[in-house]
Design a protein around this motif. Structure first.
Motif, PDB file in Angstrom:
ATOM      1  N   THR A   1      -3.683 -11.618   1.890  1.00  0.00           N
ATOM      2  CA  THR A   1      -3.759 -10.160   2.024  1.00  0.00           C
ATOM      3  C   THR A   1      -4.893  -9.542   1.213  1.00  0.00           C
ATOM      4  OG1 THR A   1      -2.060  -9.971   0.302  1.00  0.00           O
ATOM      5  CG2 THR A   1      -1.342  -9.796   2.607  1.00  0.00           C
ATOM      6  N   SER A   2      -5.335 -10.228   0.174  1.00  0.00           N
ATOM      7  CA  SER A   2      -6.395  -9.657  -0.660  1.00  0.00           C
ATOM      8  C   SER A   2      -7.771 -10.247  -0.389  1.00  0.00           C
ATOM      9  CB  SER A   2      -6.065  -9.848  -2.146  1.00  0.00           C
ATOM     10  OG  SER A   2      -5.954 -11.226  -2.461  1.00  0.00           O
ATOM     11  N   VAL A   3      -7.818 -11.470   0.214  1.00  0.00           N
ATOM     12  CA  VAL A   3      -9.101 -12.137   0.451  1.00  0.00           C
ATOM     13  C   VAL A   3      -9.317 -12.423   1.937  1.00  0.00           C
ATOM     14  CG1 VAL A   3     -10.529 -14.130  -0.083  1.00  0.00           C
ATOM     15  CG2 VAL A   3      -9.059 -13.158  -1.854  1.00  0.00           C
ATOM     16  N   ASN A   4      -8.407 -13.190   2.529  1.00  0.00           N
ATOM     17  CA  ASN A   4      -8.594 -13.601   3.930  1.00  0.00           C
ATOM     18  C   ASN A   4      -8.495 -12.432   4.902  1.00  0.00           C
ATOM     19  OD1 ASN A   4      -8.710 -16.091   2.753  1.00  0.00           O
ATOM     20  ND2 ASN A   4      -6.798 -16.863   3.593  1.00  0.00           N
ATOM     21  N   VAL A   5      -7.514 -11.574   4.682  1.00  0.00           N
ATOM     22  CA  VAL A   5      -7.386 -10.331   5.454  1.00  0.00           C
ATOM     23  C   VAL A   5      -7.426  -9.193   4.430  1.00  0.00           C
ATOM     24  CG1 VAL A   5      -5.992  -9.043   7.120  1.00  0.00           C
ATOM     25  CG2 VAL A   5      -5.918 -11.539   7.124  1.00  0.00           C
ATOM     26  N   PRO A   6      -8.602  -8.813   3.970  1.00  0.00           N
ATOM     27  CA  PRO A   6      -8.714  -7.904   2.823  1.00  0.00           C
ATOM     28  C   PRO A   6      -8.211  -6.497   3.142  1.00  0.00           C
ATOM     29  CG  PRO A   6     -10.875  -8.277   3.803  1.00  0.00           C
ATOM     30  CD  PRO A   6      -9.923  -9.201   4.507  1.00  0.00           C
ATOM     31  N   LEU A   7      -6.973  -6.231   2.740  1.00  0.00           N
ATOM     32  CA  LEU A   7      -6.354  -4.941   3.036  1.00  0.00           C
ATOM     33  C   LEU A   7      -6.545  -3.924   1.927  1.00  0.00           C
ATOM     34  CD1 LEU A   7      -3.040  -6.288   4.563  1.00  0.00           C
ATOM     35  CD2 LEU A   7      -4.962  -5.279   5.797  1.00  0.00           C
ATOM     36  N   GLY A   8      -7.015  -4.404   0.781  1.00  0.00           N
ATOM     37  CA  GLY A   8      -7.202  -3.466  -0.321  1.00  0.00           C
ATOM     38  C   GLY A   8      -5.862  -2.974  -0.837  1.00  0.00           C
ATOM     39  N   LYS A   9      -5.832  -1.727  -1.261  1.00  0.00           N
ATOM     40  CA  LYS A   9      -4.621  -1.132  -1.814  1.00  0.00           C
ATOM     41  C   LYS A   9      -3.572  -0.940  -0.721  1.00  0.00           C
ATOM     42  CE  LYS A   9      -3.268   2.926  -4.545  1.00  0.00           C
ATOM     43  NZ  LYS A   9      -3.770   4.188  -5.144  1.00  0.00           N
ATOM     44  N   ILE A  10      -2.346  -1.380  -0.992  1.00  0.00           N
ATOM     45  CA  ILE A  10      -1.249  -1.167  -0.041  1.00  0.00           C
ATOM     46  C   ILE A  10      -0.536   0.096  -0.471  1.00  0.00           C
ATOM     47  CG2 ILE A  10       0.810  -2.156   1.024  1.00  0.00           C
ATOM     48  CD1 ILE A  10      -0.350  -4.930   0.379  1.00  0.00           C
ATOM     49  N   LYS A  11      -0.948   1.196   0.122  1.00  0.00           N
ATOM     50  CA  LYS A  11      -0.589   2.532  -0.354  1.00  0.00           C
ATOM     51  C   LYS A  11       0.704   3.031   0.256  1.00  0.00           C
ATOM     52  CE  LYS A  11      -2.556   7.209  -0.692  1.00  0.00           C
ATOM     53  NZ  LYS A  11      -3.740   8.047  -0.384  1.00  0.00           N
ATOM     54  N   CYS A  12       1.515   3.685  -0.560  1.00  0.00           N
ATOM     55  CA  CYS A  12       2.713   4.357  -0.081  1.00  0.00           C
ATOM     56  C   CYS A  12       2.405   5.844   0.075  1.00  0.00           C
ATOM     57  CB  CYS A  12       3.873   4.162  -1.052  1.00  0.00           C
ATOM     58  SG  CYS A  12       5.435   4.845  -0.449  1.00  0.00           S
ATOM     59  N   LEU A  13       2.587   6.355   1.277  1.00  0.00           N
ATOM     60  CA  LEU A  13       2.327   7.766   1.532  1.00  0.00           C
ATOM     61  C   LEU A  13       3.468   8.634   1.016  1.00  0.00           C
ATOM     62  CD1 LEU A  13       0.886   7.693   5.173  1.00  0.00           C
ATOM     63  CD2 LEU A  13      -0.301   7.359   2.998  1.00  0.00           C
ATOM     64  N   PRO A  14       3.194   9.874   0.672  1.00  0.00           N
ATOM     65  CA  PRO A  14       4.266  10.791   0.255  1.00  0.00           C
ATOM     66  C   PRO A  14       5.308  10.955   1.359  1.00  0.00           C
ATOM     67  CG  PRO A  14       2.097  11.731  -0.199  1.00  0.00           C
ATOM     68  CD  PRO A  14       1.864  10.510   0.627  1.00  0.00           C
ATOM     69  N   TYR A  15       6.527  11.269   0.957  1.00  0.00           N
ATOM     70  CA  TYR A  15       7.608  11.362   1.934  1.00  0.00           C
ATOM     71  C   TYR A  15       7.414  12.531   2.902  1.00  0.00           C
ATOM     72  CZ  TYR A  15      12.117  11.942   4.129  1.00  0.00           C
ATOM     73  OH  TYR A  15      13.104  12.080   5.065  1.00  0.00           O
ATOM     74  N   ARG A  16       7.554  12.229   4.173  1.00  0.00           N
ATOM     75  CA  ARG A  16       7.655  13.237   5.220  1.00  0.00           C
ATOM     76  C   ARG A  16       8.759  12.764   6.173  1.00  0.00           C
ATOM     77  NH1 ARG A  16       4.678  14.899   1.943  1.00  0.00           N
ATOM     78  NH2 ARG A  16       2.639  15.935   2.193  1.00  0.00           N
ATOM     79  N   THR A  17       9.539  13.675   6.697  1.00  0.00           N
ATOM     80  CA  THR A  17      10.655  13.316   7.570  1.00  0.00           C
ATOM     81  C   THR A  17      10.157  12.590   8.818  1.00  0.00           C
ATOM     82  OG1 THR A  17      11.851  15.260   6.790  1.00  0.00           O
ATOM     83  CG2 THR A  17      12.674  14.203   8.793  1.00  0.00           C
ATOM     84  N   ALA A  18      10.880  11.543   9.204  1.00  0.00           N
ATOM     85  CA  ALA A  18      10.505  10.749  10.375  1.00  0.00           C
ATOM     86  C   ALA A  18      10.425  11.617  11.626  1.00  0.00           C
ATOM     87  CB  ALA A  18      11.525   9.640  10.593  1.00  0.00           C
ATOM     88  N   CYS A  19       9.454  11.296  12.465  1.00  0.00           N
ATOM     89  CA  CYS A  19       9.263  11.913  13.792  1.00  0.00           C
ATOM     90  C   CYS A  19       8.699  13.334  13.741  1.00  0.00           C
ATOM     91  CB  CYS A  19      10.568  11.935  14.605  1.00  0.00           C
ATOM     92  SG  CYS A  19      11.309  10.309  14.836  1.00  0.00           S
ATOM     93  N   THR A  20       8.398  13.837  12.563  1.00  0.00           N
ATOM     94  CA  THR A  20       7.925  15.218  12.464  1.00  0.00           C
ATOM     95  C   THR A  20       6.411  15.307  12.600  1.00  0.00           C
ATOM     96  OG1 THR A  20       7.719  15.069  10.049  1.00  0.00           O
ATOM     97  CG2 THR A  20       9.827  15.848  10.938  1.00  0.00           C
ATOM     98  N   LYS A  21       5.955  16.506  12.915  1.00  0.00           N
ATOM     99  CA  LYS A  21       4.515  16.779  12.962  1.00  0.00           C
ATOM    100  C   LYS A  21       3.903  16.584  11.581  1.00  0.00           C
ATOM    101  CE  LYS A  21       1.117  20.261  14.428  1.00  0.00           C
ATOM    102  NZ  LYS A  21       0.284  20.179  13.206  1.00  0.00           N
ATOM    103  N   GLU A  22       4.666  16.889  10.543  1.00  0.00           N
ATOM    104  CA  GLU A  22       4.159  16.744   9.177  1.00  0.00           C
ATOM    105  C   GLU A  22       3.817  15.287   8.869  1.00  0.00           C
ATOM    106  OE1 GLU A  22       6.037  20.549   9.599  1.00  0.00           O
ATOM    107  OE2 GLU A  22       6.853  18.536   9.999  1.00  0.00           O
ATOM    108  N   LEU A  23       4.658  14.361   9.313  1.00  0.00           N
ATOM    109  CA  LEU A  23       4.369  12.939   9.097  1.00  0.00           C
ATOM    110  C   LEU A  23       3.161  12.515   9.919  1.00  0.00           C
ATOM    111  CD1 LEU A  23       4.954  10.169   7.925  1.00  0.00           C
ATOM    112  CD2 LEU A  23       6.643   9.807   9.745  1.00  0.00           C
TER     113      LEU A  23
END
Length: 243
Positions: free
Chosen positions: A146-168
């Motif tokens: 994940t860091s070299v062969n498929v370099p994804l960089g930071k695995i970021k967690c997004l702030p909470y938004r309700t599922a299925c909403t326009k905000e998400l």
């Protein structure tokens, strides 16, 4: 001038729909999501005009192939090609397929809008990734793949938004825009909700999901060792990481 349309006797995009159905089934069996849901879409663009069941498919026009709502709950991801929906990406209209469109289509649409080079959007409830997502915390990226062969960089967690909403959906769009070209292959943790992968290829996206899921389990165990004082910091590729 009248366009020349070719009438095909098979389902529109049948090969691609069969591949998507097979991937959805296999990844469900590998516990990369649960019966609470998950959805996958693939962008396809015909290289010729054709028609099927009185619907005209335009050369150069973008369509989405997408798993139906209740993919996991109702069918345990045992889908036929005819259950993979065909959606007009321009207007969101369903053109073909048995089943209903998921309410999370808006998140997929915004991802494709953020970068035209994105061809796959994959949302999953993978167990170990959910550990970090429910913490609302970025996942340490520790494994070589994940860091070299498929370099994804930071695995970021997004702030909470309700599922299925326009905000998400809007948040996903904004965060992908920030990534620029890196959004072509990326994974976000969706706070308390799962993961969202963007990629240029369906099978590449499944590789991202499974390798990040392994990384999530390893990072979880290292976090316990770190707390117990067995190790001082996270360990990755021969290095000690302070996170």
């Amino acid at each position: 001038m009248m366009k020349n349309y070719i009438t095909k006797e098979v389902l529109p995009f049948e090969g691609e729909r069969r591949d998507l159905a097979n991937v959805a089934r296999e990844m469900f069996n590998r516990k990369m999501t649960n019966v609470a849901g998950g959805n996958i879409s693939v962008k396809v663009t015909p290289d010729e005009n054709f028609s099927y069941d009185e619907v005209i498919y335009e050369k150069g026009h973008d369509y989405l192939l997408m798993t139906p709502t209740f993919m996991s709950e109702a069918w345990y991801a045992k889908l036929n090609p005819s259950q993979i929906l065909v959606i007009d990406l321009k207007n969101g209209k369903k053109l073909s397929g048995e089943g209903r469109l998921t309410r999370e289509i808006n998140m997929h649409e915004e991802a494709y809008k953020a970068n035209p080079k994105i061809h796959v959007v994959y949302h999953s409830h993978a167990l170990n990734c959910m550990f970090w997502a429910t913490l609302g915390q970025d996942m340490p990226n520790l494994t070589e793949v994940t860091s070299v062969n498929v370099p994804l960089g930071k695995i970021k967690c997004l702030p909470y938004r309700t599922a299925c909403t326009k905000e998400l959906a809007d948040l996903v769009y904004e965060e992908l825009i920030k990534l620029g070209d890196k959004s072509e292959q990326n994974i976000f943790l969706l706070n308390s909700h799962g993961v969202l992968i963007t990629d240029t290829d369906l099978h590449s996206a499944t590789e991202v999901l499974e390798t990040v899921e392994w990384n999530a389990d390893i990072a979880y165990k290292q976090a316990i060792f770190k707390k117990l004082g067995i190790i001082e910091n996270y360990q990755s590729c021969g290095n000690s990481l302070t996170i």
